[in-house]
Design an enzyme around this catalytic site. Structure first.
Site, PDB file in Angstrom:
ATOM      1  N   GLU A 159     -14.633  48.811  24.623  1.00 16.86           N
ATOM      2  CA  GLU A 159     -14.906  48.150  23.349  1.00 16.86           C
ATOM      3  C   GLU A 159     -15.688  46.855  23.590  1.00 16.86           C
ATOM      4  O   GLU A 159     -15.150  45.899  24.137  1.00 16.86           O
ATOM      5  CB  GLU A 159     -13.598  47.843  22.630  1.00 16.86           C
ATOM      6  N   HIS A 178     -13.917  51.911  18.411  1.00 20.30           N
ATOM      7  CA  HIS A 178     -12.755  52.285  19.219  1.00 20.30           C
ATOM      8  C   HIS A 178     -12.792  53.768  19.610  1.00 20.30           C
ATOM      9  O   HIS A 178     -11.794  54.479  19.475  1.00 20.30           O
ATOM     10  CB  HIS A 178     -11.474  51.966  18.455  1.00 20.30           C
ATOM     11  N   ASP A 229      -5.619  47.307  30.090  1.00 19.66           N
ATOM     12  CA  ASP A 229      -5.807  47.023  28.667  1.00 19.66           C
ATOM     13  C   ASP A 229      -6.190  45.556  28.558  1.00 19.66           C
ATOM     14  O   ASP A 229      -5.444  44.733  28.023  1.00 19.66           O
ATOM     15  CB  ASP A 229      -4.536  47.328  27.864  1.00 19.66           C
ATOM     16  N   ARG A 280      -6.463  41.388  19.525  1.00 14.93           N
ATOM     17  CA  ARG A 280      -5.261  40.697  19.070  1.00 14.93           C
ATOM     18  C   ARG A 280      -5.493  39.226  18.745  1.00 14.93           C
ATOM     19  O   ARG A 280      -6.295  38.558  19.394  1.00 14.93           O
ATOM     20  CB  ARG A 280      -4.164  40.804  20.144  1.00 14.93           C
ATOM     21  N   HIS A 311      -6.370  44.417  15.574  1.00 17.81           N
ATOM     22  CA  HIS A 311      -7.460  45.179  14.955  1.00 17.81           C
ATOM     23  C   HIS A 311      -7.536  45.006  13.438  1.00 17.81           C
ATOM     24  O   HIS A 311      -7.750  45.965  12.694  1.00 17.81           O
ATOM     25  CB  HIS A 311      -7.329  46.658  15.305  1.00 17.81           C
TER      26      HIS A 311
END
Length: 387
Positions: free
Chosen positions: A353, A215, A287, A116, A141
């Site tokens: 990631e 991803h 996350d 982000r 992304h």
């Protein structure tokens, strides 16, 4: 940790990675071919504008990949368990239409900027750029049509005992609001030992920001098999980057010690996932970006291990990047049906990631993601499988 070293000068080893960096050896699996076999191409589907999308199948050292020219997507990745039984351990779809209509980035190449950027805006060399906003007020992304939604030119290769694909894409100046024409090449390599290596490379004709990643949604028990909460995860990071309600880093590098974010020793993903930590409440689980202890390195170093105790399948990840985004599949809600014909529910997969930190263009204390003309962005991530 080298917080101010730019990714554009972080170089990856040109000829593989030492086995010691990931643990174990890189020998071919029993019965595996001792040399790569040229990837096989087949038509997978056609986009609404008439563009044909192809699927490439490649296999080496017991690992099998199926990759789409659309988004550079890993549609499936098969590896053996402790008994030699192979299973697809990556979530995905059977049809191109599903990827276009509803994919939460399953298996995709991410760019120009993974993760982000706050308000979809950043200032570089005194000029402010407004990006495509596609995640509330933020850009996620790469924006509404990032690299995951582009058709890549694909070139297969066999090099010695390696087999792979080189994917090429040119993003023009102003694409999704980003400055500069960016020429990106991403190379997927399967080695004789079954490692999957991703090499990222990019150049620009104007100062810009770049943060490429992959991803893949992992479930080492097999795609569609259920929850990954019993998977054991270890991350070599003593700090992470807390976020605000929009999952934008606050700028703090918080210690993981004494929190559910401490994965320095392997533990089941589900052990602390419902601990009620304020950061978990915001993200509906994990996350977040982990600040890797090693920082930016010239060559990939081991940073994470994921293991499914039931099958024995183990994934070891090495990278030269400073961060790792661990996402626990919080927004899978049972509305998507995968390649096995089964629906995906919350926690049925996780993502690891390798990356620079989210919102780095707006965080001067974070490692820089600026790429300038005359420089080459290079980074490498290695996935090693065993059982």
């Amino acid at each position: 940790m080298e917080l101010n070293r730019r990714t554009v000068i972080a170089s990856a080893a040109a000829a593989g990675i030492a086995a010691s960096a990931l643990g174990g050896t890189a020998e071919a699996a029993p019965g595996a071919a001792s040399h790569g076999r040229r990837p096989v191409k087949e038509h997978f589907g056609t986009l609404a504008d008439g563009t044909k999308v192809y699927r490439w199948s490649l296999e080496n050292g017991g690992t099998a990949l199926k990759v789409l020219s659309y988004g550079g997507i890993v549609q499936s990745l098969e590896i053996p368990d402790r008994h030699g039984r192979r299973a697809n351990v990556s979530l995905g779809f059977d049809s191109l239409d599903d990827y276009v209509a509803s994919s939460p980035y399953f298996g995709a190449l991410i760019g120009r900027y993974g993760n982000r950027i706050a308000k979809g805006r950043f200032t570089l060399d005194g000029k402010t750029y407004q990006l495509s906003v596609n995640d509330g007020d933020n850009s996620l992304h790469g924006g509404a049509k990032g690299f995951d939604k582009r058709v890549w030119d694909v070139e297969p290769f066999v090099s010695g005992s390696d087999v792979g694909l080189r994917l090429h894409h040119t993003s023009v100046d102003g694409d999704m609001g980003y400055p500069g024409t960016l020429r990106a090449t991403v190379t997927y390599t399967l080695t004789r030992g079954g490692d999957w290596i991703i090499d990222y490379e990019a150049t620009t004709d104007k100062a810009t920001v770049v943060n490429l990643t992959s991803h893949v949604y992992w479930n080492l028990a097999g795609e569609g098999s259920g929850s990954i909460e019993d998977h054991e995860l270890q991350i070599a990071a003593a700090r992470y980057t807390p976020t605000d309600a929009g999952l934008i880093p606050t700028g703090e590098l918080a210690k993981v010690a004494g929190t559910p974010f401490d994965f320095r020793r392997a533990k089941p993903v589900g052990r602390d996932i419902r601990a009620g930590h304020p950061q978990q409440v915001l993200a509906k689980g994990y996350d977040h970006n982990w600040v890797l202890d090693k920082g930016i390195t010239a060559e990939p170093e081991h940073i994470a291990t994921l293991r499914d105790p039931a099958s024995g399948r183990t994934l070891r990840i090495a990278t030269d990047q400073p961060g790792l985004q661990f996402y626990s599949g919080n927004f899978l809600d049972g509305t998507l049906t995968g390649t096995s014909g089964r629906t995906y529910r919350q926690g049925d997969a996780l993502c690891l990631e390798t990356q620079h930190f989210p919102d780095s263009p707006n965080q001067p204390a974070f490692p820089s993601t600026v790429l300038r003309p005359g420089e080459t962005y290079r980074t490498r991530t290695v996935h090693r499988f065993s059982a």
